[in-house]
Design an enzyme around this catalytic site. Structure first.
Site, mmCIF file in Angstrom:
data_model
loop_
_atom_site.group_PDB
_atom_site.id
_atom_site.type_symbol
_atom_site.label_atom_id
_atom_site.label_comp_id
_atom_site.label_asym_id
_atom_site.label_seq_id
_atom_site.Cartn_x
_atom_site.Cartn_y
_atom_site.Cartn_z
ATOM 1 N N HIS A 132 0.806 -1.222 0.000
ATOM 2 C CA HIS A 132 0.000 0.000 0.000
ATOM 3 C C HIS A 132 0.839 1.272 0.000
ATOM 4 C CE1 HIS A 132 -3.454 -2.460 0.172
ATOM 5 N NE2 HIS A 132 -4.269 -1.432 0.304
ATOM 6 N N ASP A 195 -5.327 4.723 10.252
ATOM 7 C CA ASP A 195 -6.748 4.906 9.924
ATOM 8 C C ASP A 195 -7.317 3.689 9.199
ATOM 9 O OD1 ASP A 195 -6.463 7.416 10.922
ATOM 10 O OD2 ASP A 195 -6.452 8.425 8.971
ATOM 11 N N GLU A 309 -8.598 13.526 15.547
ATOM 12 C CA GLU A 309 -8.110 13.892 14.223
ATOM 13 C C GLU A 309 -8.841 15.156 13.793
ATOM 14 O OE1 GLU A 309 -7.728 10.994 11.122
ATOM 15 O OE2 GLU A 309 -6.535 9.624 12.357
HETATM 16 C C1 LIG Z 1 -5.837 3.490 2.369
HETATM 17 C C2 LIG Z 1 -4.575 3.782 3.141
HETATM 18 C C3 LIG Z 1 -4.656 4.375 4.379
HETATM 19 C C4 LIG Z 1 -3.509 4.634 5.110
HETATM 20 N N1 LIG Z 1 -3.624 5.194 6.337
HETATM 21 C C5 LIG Z 1 -2.522 5.419 7.071
HETATM 22 C C6 LIG Z 1 -2.625 5.974 8.361
HETATM 23 O O1 LIG Z 1 -3.704 6.286 8.840
HETATM 24 N N2 LIG Z 1 -1.484 6.155 9.079
HETATM 25 C C7 LIG Z 1 -0.264 5.807 8.590
HETATM 26 O O2 LIG Z 1 0.721 5.946 9.300
HETATM 27 N N3 LIG Z 1 -0.141 5.307 7.356
HETATM 28 C C8 LIG Z 1 -1.246 5.118 6.587
HETATM 29 N N4 LIG Z 1 -1.112 4.610 5.332
HETATM 30 C C9 LIG Z 1 0.229 4.432 4.798
HETATM 31 C C10 LIG Z 1 0.799 3.099 5.171
HETATM 32 O O3 LIG Z 1 1.120 3.034 6.539
HETATM 33 C C11 LIG Z 1 2.088 2.854 4.407
HETATM 34 O O4 LIG Z 1 1.858 2.964 3.041
HETATM 35 C C12 LIG Z 1 2.630 1.481 4.715
HETATM 36 O O5 LIG Z 1 3.875 1.347 4.106
HETATM 37 C C13 LIG Z 1 1.685 0.462 4.191
HETATM 38 O O6 LIG Z 1 2.018 -0.794 4.678
HETATM 39 P P1 LIG Z 1 2.223 -1.985 3.659
HETATM 40 O O7 LIG Z 1 2.179 -3.209 4.458
HETATM 41 O O8 LIG Z 1 1.295 -1.880 2.516
HETATM 42 O O9 LIG Z 1 3.714 -1.641 3.219
HETATM 43 P P2 LIG Z 1 4.428 -1.840 1.809
HETATM 44 O O10 LIG Z 1 3.938 -0.820 0.876
HETATM 45 O O11 LIG Z 1 4.315 -3.256 1.392
HETATM 46 O O12 LIG Z 1 5.923 -1.520 2.255
HETATM 47 C C14 LIG Z 1 6.312 -0.235 2.692
HETATM 48 C C15 LIG Z 1 7.831 -0.176 2.883
HETATM 49 O O13 LIG Z 1 8.191 -0.977 3.987
HETATM 50 C C16 LIG Z 1 9.031 -2.039 3.591
HETATM 51 N N5 LIG Z 1 8.572 -3.234 4.299
HETATM 52 C C17 LIG Z 1 7.395 -3.875 4.195
HETATM 53 N N6 LIG Z 1 7.346 -4.912 5.050
HETATM 54 C C18 LIG Z 1 8.526 -4.915 5.705
HETATM 55 C C19 LIG Z 1 9.100 -5.745 6.703
HETATM 56 N N7 LIG Z 1 8.432 -6.783 7.203
HETATM 57 N N8 LIG Z 1 10.350 -5.463 7.143
HETATM 58 C C20 LIG Z 1 11.036 -4.413 6.642
HETATM 59 N N9 LIG Z 1 10.552 -3.605 5.696
HETATM 60 C C21 LIG Z 1 9.309 -3.845 5.231
HETATM 61 C C22 LIG Z 1 8.872 -2.148 2.095
HETATM 62 O O14 LIG Z 1 10.036 -2.659 1.473
HETATM 63 C C23 LIG Z 1 8.616 -0.721 1.704
HETATM 64 O O15 LIG Z 1 9.818 -0.021 1.588
HETATM 65 C C24 LIG Z 1 -2.241 4.342 4.572
HETATM 66 C C25 LIG Z 1 -2.155 3.770 3.315
HETATM 67 C C26 LIG Z 1 -3.303 3.488 2.595
HETATM 68 C C27 LIG Z 1 -3.191 2.905 1.247
#
Ligand SMILES: Cc1cc2nc3c(=O)[nH]c(=O)nc-3n(C[C@H](O)[C@H](O)[C@H](O)COP(=O)(O)OP(=O)(O)OC[C@H]3O[C@@H](n4cnc5c(N)ncnc54)[C@H](O)[C@@H]3O)c2cc1C
Ligand SMILES: *[C@@H]1O[C@H](CO)[C@@H](O)[C@H](O)[C@H]1NC(C)=O
Length: 572
Positions: A132, A195, A309
């Site tokens: 994400h 969120d 918020e």
């Molecule tokens: C609809 C939506 C709502 C959101 N709301 C919030 C919010 O309210 N608050 C907030 O803080 N963020 C929010 N986000 C952002 C979100 O926290 C970040 O985009 C986060 O990276 C998403 O987690 P993911 O598992 O999809 O990570 P990914 O996109 O899969 O990875 C993000 C980064 O972390 C690294 N990574 C992933 N897993 C690991 C691991 N196990 N060890 C080491 N590195 C790793 C990846 O290589 C990459 O660099 C939101 C995003 C979306 C799409």
């Protein structure tokens, strides 16, 4: 078995690259054997026979996707929530264990001995959580993407009353929504959230994880007791503030740069059952932030809100979309803008948690009443509703499903997230609304305060460098039109607006670009930069320690290349 053929061709490719030395041959064979022996059903491929590897059936028990290392279906790893960058990896690994990830990283690290030009040398590795990210942060161009979602599992420890926390040991690929469900079975829940809950534990901890609980409990990274991490040299390390503390702090908000988190120990608290959820409207931005800061300053105890918020209501569309997840009966329509005599409104959103006992229900009304009586919203424009705790936490899911049903979820998302010093928030918001022409904004604009003292400065997460206890989190969460695809001018316009906002707000100098206004000293959250000097600027006083830790834990710069901080190295 298509992907097995894919693996076969890739192996041929690897083996055809002229190896520079006998050592090189041995090492590449070693790597290939690792690639091969993890996936039993593919072992009858000629390449495997040629190398004469031993066969193992042990992983092929579920009858599911037999090719856990795949060279073919790589396109899925080139998509993220942003839909702005699309880089295919060379392969995807769906690991069965942390040890398997460690073996890969050890092999890739070991291959540094190969001469320049040899293929293995350039291999990078990205852990992908829920994918994400907005700007390709979990992608690995021509590298290896490790799908963390294959590592699942939640184990809960209930505090024994003799002090100490209840906690959950969670595989990093777990989604927060699943952790919530597991913990709730025992009447427990994490206390700091994002969120949206369909994000992975490892993914949000690599950034910070913020929401309306952050002002009170700190970001999610402030609520972790221990981690298992595999560093860029393939070492599996357990760390905490007491043990291997430097790696622990490095990884929290570490953008995946120092290791792959495989397990996190998350603090749990008794789960409330219900939530009193309140929204109040303001026409004056100053009053809006003053009241937010008042709410933050209230005691941490029973007298304060549990969640805070706020957001900008820029147009009728924003007004309509808020009612999708906020199930109040009170109708809200365009007339609110007219009545308030303004084109833009600001909304404070607060929540107070409670259990369902009669005492507490009566009490929560009293307490929220008292808190609300101190606020100066537009008279009458306050709305409230009571919902189950899990529904409150999962509120964005309702919006997701609505957007999905209208084909508006899988669109490009040129999101911008910033941390803005308290004293600059008004100026920042004015610039933002000037640059973006509010009536065209599709998606929420969040603005809410958090407290500096709830962030641990040893951690990698970057926040503004002024000394004020309060700074603001701002999220400009815009969706592009479905046809504004990557590379289109309409998407580029939105991205360049974001860049303008970044440019005017991140300058920390006393004198800004136009030599008259001081810089705002804001920092990007979920930052995206493509040049090393920009990252240096972003990390500011933390750049030195960032480089030291990088050299210590990932000296070849193998990890999380999608962050585009440092290029892959050849020699440690
Ligand atoms: C609809 C939506 C709502 C959101 N709301 C919030 C919010 O309210 N608050 C907030 O803080 N963020 C929010 N986000 C952002 C979100 O926290 C970040 O985009 C986060 O990276 C998403 O987690 P993911 O598992 O999809 O990570 P990914 O996109 O899969 O990875 C993000 C980064 O972390 C690294 N990574 C992933 N897993 C690991 C691991 N196990 N060890 C080491 N590195 C790793 C990846 O290589 C990459 O660099 C939101 C995003 C979306 C799409
Ligand atoms: C920061 O790290 C140092 C060294 O590990 C430690 O002594 C100190 O207590 C840490 N500070 C915080 C706030 O955790």
């Amino acid at each position: 078995m298509g992907s097995c053929n894919g693996r076969f061709s890739a192996l041929i490719l690897i083996s055809m690259t002229p190896p520079p030395s006998r050592v090189g041959v041995l090492i590449s064979l070693f790597i290939m054997s690792l690639l091969l022996c993890i996936s039993a059903p593919c072992m009858h491929s000629p390449a495997a026979a040629l190398i004469g590897l031993s066969r193992s059936e042990k992983y092929n028990t579920d009858g599911q996707d037999p090719c856990r290392l795949s060279f073919l279906d790589t396109a899925a790893a080139a998509i993220d929530f942003g839909r702005i960058y699309h880089h295919n990896p060379a392969a995807i690994l769906r690991p069965v264990s942390a040890e398997e990830i460690a073996r890969f990283l050890r092999a890739i690290y070991a291959s540094r001995a190969l001469a320049t030009g040899y293929r293995q040398e350039y291999l990078t590795v990205a852990a992908k959580g829920a994918g994400h990210s907005i700007h390709g942060q979990a992608q690995a161009p021509d590298g290896l993407v490790i799908e963390m979602s294959s590592l699942r599992g939640v184990r809960i420890h209930v505090a024994d009353g003799a002090g100490g926390y209840s906690y959950a040991d969670v595989a990093a690929g777990e989604l927060w929504v699943d952790l919530l469900a597991e913990a709730m079975k025992l009447g427990l829940a994490p206390r700091s959230w994002t969120d949206y809950l369909y994000l992975s534990v490892g993914g949000t901890l690599s950034n910070a994880g913020i929401s309306g609980q952050t002002f009170r409990h700190g970001p999610q990274i402030s609520n972790v007791l221990q981690l298992d991490i595999i560093t860029g040299t393939g070492e599996l390390v357990t760390c905490s503030p007491a043990e291997n503390a430097d790696l622990f702090y490095a990884s929290m908000g570490g953008l995946g740069q120092f290791g792959i988190i495989t397990r996190a120990r998350i603090i749990l608290e008794p789960a409330p059952q219900k939530v009193k959820w309140v929204r109040a409207l303001y026409s004056d931005f100053e009053q809006f932030t003053r009241d937010q800061e008042l709410l933050v300053s209230m005691d941490d105890g029973a007298a304060s809100v549990d969640y805070l918020e706020g957001f900008v209501v820029v147009n009728n569309e924003a007004m309509r979309s808020w009612s999708i997840s906020f199930p109040t009966d009170t109708p809200l329509d365009d007339s609110v803008f007219n009545d308030a005599g303004t084109e833009i409104l600001f909304c404070i959103e607060i929540a107070k948690y409670f259990t369902q006992s009669d005492d507490e229900t009566a009490d929560v009304d009293k307490v929220t009443g008292r808190i609300i009586s101190r606020l100066s919203f537009i008279p009458g424009l306050i709305y409230s509703v009571e919902v189950p705790y899990a529904d409150f936490l999962n509120r964005v899911r309702v919006e997701e499903l609505n957007l999905r049903s209208r084909g508006l979820w899988d669109v490009p998302h040129p999101w911008l997230n910033m941390f803005v010093p308290r004293r600059q928030i008004q100026r920042f918001t004015t610039s933002l609304l000037k640059i973006m022409s509010p009536d065209t904004v599709k998606g929420p604009i969040l603005v809410y305060p958090v407290k500096r003292s709830k962030w641990n400065t040893n951690m990698s997460a970057v926040i503004p460098e002024d000394k004020d206890e309060i700074f603001y989190a701002v999220g400009v969460l815009r969706s592009a039109d479905p046809l504004c695809l990557a590379g289109s001018s309409c998407l580029n316009d939105l991205l360049s607006q974001n860049q303008q906002i970044i440019d005017v707000s991140t300058n920390a100098n006393e004198i800004g670009n136009d030599k008259s206004e001081p810089g705002m000293g804001a920092k990007q959250y979920l930052a995206h930069h493509s040049q090393e000097w920009q990252w240096k600027n972003h990390f500011g006083s933390k750049w030195g320690i960032f480089l030291q830790r990088k050299a210590r834990y990932d000296p070849l710069n193998i990890l999380a290349p999608g962050q585009r901080i440092l290029n892959r190295n050849h020699r440690a």
